[in-house]
Design an enzyme around this catalytic site. Structure first.
Site, PDB file in Angstrom:
ATOM      1  N   GLY A  22       7.060 -66.122  16.857  1.00  0.00           N
ATOM      2  CA  GLY A  22       8.491 -66.286  17.165  1.00  0.00           C
ATOM      3  C   GLY A  22       9.206 -64.947  17.152  1.00  0.00           C
ATOM      4  N   GLY A  39      15.938 -63.868  17.809  1.00  0.00           N
ATOM      5  CA  GLY A  39      16.553 -64.112  16.493  1.00  0.00           C
ATOM      6  C   GLY A  39      16.039 -63.225  15.365  1.00  0.00           C
ATOM      7  N   LEU A  40      15.725 -63.861  14.255  1.00  0.00           N
ATOM      8  CA  LEU A  40      15.310 -63.118  13.061  1.00  0.00           C
ATOM      9  C   LEU A  40      13.947 -62.458  13.250  1.00  0.00           C
ATOM     10  N   ASP A  75       1.204 -70.742  21.643  1.00  0.00           N
ATOM     11  CA  ASP A  75       1.830 -71.897  21.005  1.00  0.00           C
ATOM     12  C   ASP A  75       1.099 -72.091  19.675  1.00  0.00           C
ATOM     13  N   ARG A  83       0.890 -74.308  17.671  1.00  0.00           N
ATOM     14  CA  ARG A  83       0.314 -75.633  17.415  1.00  0.00           C
ATOM     15  C   ARG A  83      -1.129 -75.721  17.904  1.00  0.00           C
ATOM     16  N   SER A 142      12.585 -90.358  17.060  1.00  0.00           N
ATOM     17  CA  SER A 142      11.325 -90.984  17.461  1.00  0.00           C
ATOM     18  C   SER A 142      10.211 -90.325  16.644  1.00  0.00           C
ATOM     19  N   TYR A 187      16.221 -75.080   1.608  1.00  0.00           N
ATOM     20  CA  TYR A 187      15.973 -76.507   1.361  1.00  0.00           C
ATOM     21  C   TYR A 187      14.483 -76.852   1.316  1.00  0.00           C
ATOM     22  N   PRO A 224      15.694 -67.861   3.602  1.00  0.00           N
ATOM     23  CA  PRO A 224      17.028 -67.376   3.983  1.00  0.00           C
ATOM     24  C   PRO A 224      18.071 -68.489   3.967  1.00  0.00           C
ATOM     25  N   PRO A 248      22.173 -69.045   5.614  1.00  0.00           N
ATOM     26  CA  PRO A 248      22.620 -68.919   7.004  1.00  0.00           C
ATOM     27  C   PRO A 248      22.669 -67.476   7.516  1.00  0.00           C
TER      28      PRO A 248
HETATM   29  C1  HXC Z   1      16.663 -86.096  18.497  1.00  0.00           C
HETATM   30  C2  HXC Z   1      15.197 -84.823  19.766  1.00  0.00           C
HETATM   31  C3  HXC Z   1      16.148 -83.776  19.836  1.00  0.00           C
HETATM   32  C4  HXC Z   1      17.413 -83.953  19.189  1.00  0.00           C
HETATM   33  C5  HXC Z   1      14.367 -83.164  20.918  1.00  0.00           C
HETATM   34  N1  HXC Z   1      14.119 -84.391  20.447  1.00  0.00           N
HETATM   35  N2  HXC Z   1      15.587 -82.761  20.549  1.00  0.00           N
HETATM   36  N3  HXC Z   1      15.446 -85.966  19.099  1.00  0.00           N
HETATM   37  N4  HXC Z   1      17.617 -85.120  18.531  1.00  0.00           N
HETATM   38  N5  HXC Z   1      18.356 -83.018  19.189  1.00  0.00           N
HETATM   39  C6  HXC Z   1      12.899 -85.174  20.629  1.00  0.00           C
HETATM   40  C7  HXC Z   1      12.604 -85.422  22.094  1.00  0.00           C
HETATM   41  O1  HXC Z   1      13.361 -86.514  22.600  1.00  0.00           O
HETATM   42  C8  HXC Z   1      11.103 -85.713  22.058  1.00  0.00           C
HETATM   43  O2  HXC Z   1      10.830 -87.013  21.587  1.00  0.00           O
HETATM   44  C9  HXC Z   1      10.604 -84.775  20.985  1.00  0.00           C
HETATM   45  O3  HXC Z   1      11.748 -84.447  20.160  1.00  0.00           O
HETATM   46  C10 HXC Z   1      10.037 -83.478  21.568  1.00  0.00           C
HETATM   47  O4  HXC Z   1      11.056 -82.867  22.352  1.00  0.00           O
HETATM   48  P1  HXC Z   1      10.764 -81.775  23.464  1.00  0.00           P
HETATM   49  O5  HXC Z   1      12.072 -81.289  23.986  1.00  0.00           O
HETATM   50  O6  HXC Z   1       9.765 -82.300  24.442  1.00  0.00           O
HETATM   51  O7  HXC Z   1      10.016 -80.625  22.620  1.00  0.00           O
HETATM   52  P2  HXC Z   1       9.876 -79.082  22.910  1.00  0.00           P
HETATM   53  O8  HXC Z   1      10.190 -78.783  24.353  1.00  0.00           O
HETATM   54  O9  HXC Z   1       8.550 -78.659  22.363  1.00  0.00           O
HETATM   55  O10 HXC Z   1      11.066 -78.412  22.042  1.00  0.00           O
HETATM   56  C11 HXC Z   1      10.959 -78.323  20.660  1.00  0.00           C
HETATM   57  C12 HXC Z   1      12.335 -78.364  19.973  1.00  0.00           C
HETATM   58  C13 HXC Z   1      13.285 -77.292  20.568  1.00  0.00           C
HETATM   59  C14 HXC Z   1      12.101 -78.163  18.496  1.00  0.00           C
HETATM   60  C15 HXC Z   1      12.931 -79.739  20.238  1.00  0.00           C
HETATM   61  O11 HXC Z   1      14.554 -77.363  19.946  1.00  0.00           O
HETATM   62  C16 HXC Z   1      12.751 -75.896  20.393  1.00  0.00           C
HETATM   63  O12 HXC Z   1      11.993 -75.405  21.251  1.00  0.00           O
HETATM   64  N6  HXC Z   1      13.099 -75.188  19.282  1.00  0.00           N
HETATM   65  C17 HXC Z   1      12.579 -73.851  18.968  1.00  0.00           C
HETATM   66  C18 HXC Z   1      13.619 -72.969  18.362  1.00  0.00           C
HETATM   67  C19 HXC Z   1      14.391 -73.546  17.207  1.00  0.00           C
HETATM   68  O13 HXC Z   1      14.478 -74.777  17.015  1.00  0.00           O
HETATM   69  N7  HXC Z   1      15.003 -72.648  16.424  1.00  0.00           N
HETATM   70  C20 HXC Z   1      15.809 -73.004  15.308  1.00  0.00           C
HETATM   71  C21 HXC Z   1      15.095 -72.723  14.047  1.00  0.00           C
HETATM   72  S1  HXC Z   1      16.350 -72.785  12.826  1.00  0.00           S
HETATM   73  P3  HXC Z   1      10.563 -88.283  22.598  1.00  0.00           P
HETATM   74  O14 HXC Z   1      10.188 -89.414  21.691  1.00  0.00           O
HETATM   75  O15 HXC Z   1      11.872 -88.482  23.300  1.00  0.00           O
HETATM   76  O16 HXC Z   1       9.451 -87.857  23.519  1.00  0.00           O
HETATM   77  C22 HXC Z   1      15.772 -73.174  11.344  1.00  0.00           C
HETATM   78  C23 HXC Z   1      16.774 -72.760  10.265  1.00  0.00           C
HETATM   79  C24 HXC Z   1      17.128 -73.736   9.235  1.00  0.00           C
HETATM   80  O17 HXC Z   1      14.699 -73.649  11.166  1.00  0.00           O
HETATM   81  C25 HXC Z   1      18.135 -73.290   8.201  1.00  0.00           C
HETATM   82  C26 HXC Z   1      19.486 -72.843   8.665  1.00  0.00           C
HETATM   83  C27 HXC Z   1      20.491 -72.511   7.600  1.00  0.00           C
HETATM   84  P1  NAP Z   2      14.917 -68.749  16.764  1.00  0.00           P
HETATM   85  O1  NAP Z   2      15.434 -67.503  17.386  1.00  0.00           O
HETATM   86  O2  NAP Z   2      15.067 -70.020  17.518  1.00  0.00           O
HETATM   87  O3  NAP Z   2      13.382 -68.505  16.404  1.00  0.00           O
HETATM   88  C1  NAP Z   2      12.376 -69.461  16.495  1.00  0.00           C
HETATM   89  C2  NAP Z   2      11.224 -68.860  17.276  1.00  0.00           C
HETATM   90  O4  NAP Z   2      10.088 -69.715  17.182  1.00  0.00           O
HETATM   91  C3  NAP Z   2      11.524 -68.656  18.760  1.00  0.00           C
HETATM   92  O5  NAP Z   2      11.231 -67.321  19.113  1.00  0.00           O
HETATM   93  C4  NAP Z   2      10.560 -69.610  19.472  1.00  0.00           C
HETATM   94  O6  NAP Z   2      10.104 -69.036  20.700  1.00  0.00           O
HETATM   95  C5  NAP Z   2       9.447 -69.718  18.445  1.00  0.00           C
HETATM   96  N1  NAP Z   2       8.675 -70.959  18.591  1.00  0.00           N
HETATM   97  C6  NAP Z   2       9.161 -72.227  18.593  1.00  0.00           C
HETATM   98  N2  NAP Z   2       8.155 -73.099  18.773  1.00  0.00           N
HETATM   99  C7  NAP Z   2       7.013 -72.362  18.868  1.00  0.00           C
HETATM  100  C8  NAP Z   2       5.644 -72.686  19.049  1.00  0.00           C
HETATM  101  N3  NAP Z   2       5.233 -73.954  19.189  1.00  0.00           N
HETATM  102  N4  NAP Z   2       4.737 -71.683  19.094  1.00  0.00           N
HETATM  103  C9  NAP Z   2       5.136 -70.398  18.959  1.00  0.00           C
HETATM  104  N5  NAP Z   2       6.415 -70.022  18.777  1.00  0.00           N
HETATM  105  C10 NAP Z   2       7.342 -71.005  18.740  1.00  0.00           C
HETATM  106  O7  NAP Z   2      15.596 -69.012  15.341  1.00  0.00           O
HETATM  107  P2  NAP Z   2      15.765 -68.062  14.052  1.00  0.00           P
HETATM  108  O8  NAP Z   2      17.046 -68.434  13.432  1.00  0.00           O
HETATM  109  O9  NAP Z   2      15.510 -66.646  14.384  1.00  0.00           O
HETATM  110  O10 NAP Z   2      14.604 -68.606  13.100  1.00  0.00           O
HETATM  111  C11 NAP Z   2      13.535 -67.780  12.661  1.00  0.00           C
HETATM  112  C12 NAP Z   2      12.991 -68.302  11.348  1.00  0.00           C
HETATM  113  O11 NAP Z   2      13.957 -68.225  10.335  1.00  0.00           O
HETATM  114  C13 NAP Z   2      12.541 -69.754  11.389  1.00  0.00           C
HETATM  115  O12 NAP Z   2      11.373 -69.926  10.593  1.00  0.00           O
HETATM  116  C14 NAP Z   2      13.689 -70.485  10.736  1.00  0.00           C
HETATM  117  O13 NAP Z   2      13.308 -71.715  10.162  1.00  0.00           O
HETATM  118  C15 NAP Z   2      14.068 -69.460   9.687  1.00  0.00           C
HETATM  119  N6  NAP Z   2      15.409 -69.627   9.137  1.00  0.00           N
HETATM  120  C16 NAP Z   2      16.487 -69.284   9.891  1.00  0.00           C
HETATM  121  C17 NAP Z   2      17.744 -69.395   9.331  1.00  0.00           C
HETATM  122  C18 NAP Z   2      18.979 -69.000  10.091  1.00  0.00           C
HETATM  123  O14 NAP Z   2      20.071 -69.180   9.578  1.00  0.00           O
HETATM  124  N7  NAP Z   2      18.869 -68.433  11.284  1.00  0.00           N
HETATM  125  C19 NAP Z   2      17.888 -69.885   8.035  1.00  0.00           C
HETATM  126  C20 NAP Z   2      16.759 -70.251   7.304  1.00  0.00           C
HETATM  127  C21 NAP Z   2      15.516 -70.091   7.868  1.00  0.00           C
HETATM  128  P3  NAP Z   2       9.639 -69.902  21.980  1.00  0.00           P
HETATM  129  O15 NAP Z   2      10.704 -70.873  22.271  1.00  0.00           O
HETATM  130  O16 NAP Z   2       9.421 -68.857  23.048  1.00  0.00           O
HETATM  131  O17 NAP Z   2       8.335 -70.548  21.605  1.00  0.00           O
END
Ligand code: HXC
Ligand code: NAP
Length: 311
Positions: free
Chosen positions: A45, A49-50, A96, A98, A136, A178, A219, A221
């Site tokens: 990743g 972002g981070l 990926d 996964r 789901s 959390y 971390p 926010p």
């Molecule tokens: C409910 C949802 C949903 C939503 C997706 N789904 N978004 N369900 N609410 N908002 C469901 C879909 O309907 C589908 O189920 C299943 O999840 C898979 O969705 P896809 O879109 O096909 O998956 P994908 O394209 O692989 O995308 C993965 C993702 C997406 C996680 C949904 O948001 C992503 O790529 N995120 C990567 C970056 C990210 O999330 N960064 C934030 C990290 S922040 P069905 O049943 O319909 O098929 C973090 C910090 C925490 O962790 C702390 C902060 C203080």
């Molecule tokens: P972000 O920019 O969305 O980073 C998430 C990264 O994960 C993206 O670069 C995304 O790239 C990659 N990723 C998602 N699914 C993947 C997959 N299947 N295989 C490989 N890469 C994948 O968000 P962020 O805020 O910088 O988060 C970075 C980390 O900090 C995460 O672990 C998050 O939980 C943690 N964190 C963040 C915060 C915050 O406040 N920002 C707080 C607590 C913890 P692709 O979409 O190209 O795959």
């Protein structure tokens, strides 16, 4: 001969007067020059972002870095920008987390490019907010697979290689506050991050004999587009101020997280193993303390409260 550039000095002083926050120590790089020279680090990743912020600082400190994620175009753009910005060596590899074969490919390409690998930073994640009963089973799967399966896939592949080659290694996992206490409305993420924390602590003991350390950062926010768009979407953003629940009344700056990460992947932290370092301005403790909510009581009201109690 010593010369002074007064123009530059004046500019800095002006900045200091006009905008002291720009000069805060936590916004500045912390480690000494070349502190990571000769190290090769893989950041999952790392294109956004981070992950990008930590990669930038690792490069500035002399490390070689592989950044990986699903979107190759994003990775390549970031890699090029960081080469220009830091002069460092960056390799972009689509992976990926996964998929175990893609993780093995990323590892091998890193070794081919840089001759070895010293650090794995499990940073890739997925998350969104939702009442759990609306999810789901696939929605639950997608988060747990990225966060937990992704982290153990990388950990297993890198660990096996280090152990087979009799090389030391360092693992740093990015969890959340959390991970220890759980959280409503992000249940798949909380479940998966708790697993990553268990992985960190378990392997800190089991793999120490191979010279492999495991630590984590939790971390609070830190604004990023990825997290903010999924955790504070438009209708909510106006109601929730992420800084409000932080006792220090601010969100984190990327450089202060990068400073901590650089320390934990460096040899300066050689005796740190199995630790999770929280960097959240006191946010999670604020939510935990039974009487912390009394913060809202205005000072004059305490006279009244004390009088009533003493009566
Ligand atoms: C409910 C949802 C949903 C939503 C997706 N789904 N978004 N369900 N609410 N908002 C469901 C879909 O309907 C589908 O189920 C299943 O999840 C898979 O969705 P896809 O879109 O096909 O998956 P994908 O394209 O692989 O995308 C993965 C993702 C997406 C996680 C949904 O948001 C992503 O790529 N995120 C990567 C970056 C990210 O999330 N960064 C934030 C990290 S922040 P069905 O049943 O319909 O098929 C973090 C910090 C925490 O962790 C702390 C902060 C203080
Ligand atoms: P972000 O920019 O969305 O980073 C998430 C990264 O994960 C993206 O670069 C995304 O790239 C990659 N990723 C998602 N699914 C993947 C997959 N299947 N295989 C490989 N890469 C994948 O968000 P962020 O805020 O910088 O988060 C970075 C980390 O900090 C995460 O672990 C998050 O939980 C943690 N964190 C963040 C915060 C915050 O406040 N920002 C707080 C607590 C913890 P692709 O979409 O190209 O795959």
């Amino acid at each position: 001969m010593v010369t002074f550039n007064f123009q530059h000095l004046a500019f800095n002083i002006q900045n200091l007067t006009l905008n002291p926050s720009q000069m805060a120590a936590y916004s500045q790089p912390m480690l000494r020059d070349n502190a990571l020279q000769g190290k090769t680090i893989v950041v999952t990743g790392g294109g956004t972002g981070l992950g990008r912020a930590m990669t930038t600082y690792f490069l500035q400190l002399g490390a070689n870095v592989t950044i990986s994620s699903r979107k190759l175009d994003v990775l390549e753009k970031t890699a090029e920008e960081l080469r220009q910005q830091t002069g460092g060596r960056v390799l972009a590899v689509q992976c990926d987390v996964r998929k175990y074969d893609e993780v093995e490919n990323m590892l091998q390409r890193t070794i081919n490019e840089f001759g070895g690998v010293d650090v794995l930073l499990n940073n890739a994640a997925g998350n969104f907010i939702s009442p759990t009963e609306r999810l789901s089973h696939k929605a639950f799967d997608v988060i747990v697979d990225i966060v937990l399966k992704g982290s153990y896939n990388c950990t297993l592949a890198f660990g096996k290689r280090w152990i087979a080659d009799k090389k030391p290694g360092t693992i740093l996992n990015i969890v959340t506050t959390y991970a220890s206490v759980g959280s409503a409305y992000v249940v798949p993420s909380a479940t998966a991050k708790a697993g990553v924390l268990a992985l960190t602590r378990s392997l800190a003991v089991e793999w120490a004999k191979y010279g492999i350390r495991s630590n984590a950062i939790a971390p609070g926010p830190f604004p990023t587009e990825g997290a903010w768009s999924r955790l504070f979407p438009e209708p909510l953003a106006k109601k929730l101020d992420p800084a409000a629940s932080v006792p220090l009344k601010r969100v984190g700056e990327h450089q202060e997280l990068a400073n901590l990460a650089a320390y934990l992947v460096s040899d300066f932290s050689a005796y740190m193993n199995g630790e999770v370092v929280t960097i959240d301005g006191g946010e999670w403790l604020n939510g935990a303390g039974e009487f912390n909510k009394l913060e809202i009581i205005p000072a004059p009201m305490w006279d009244e409260i004390e009088k009533t109690m003493r009566r």
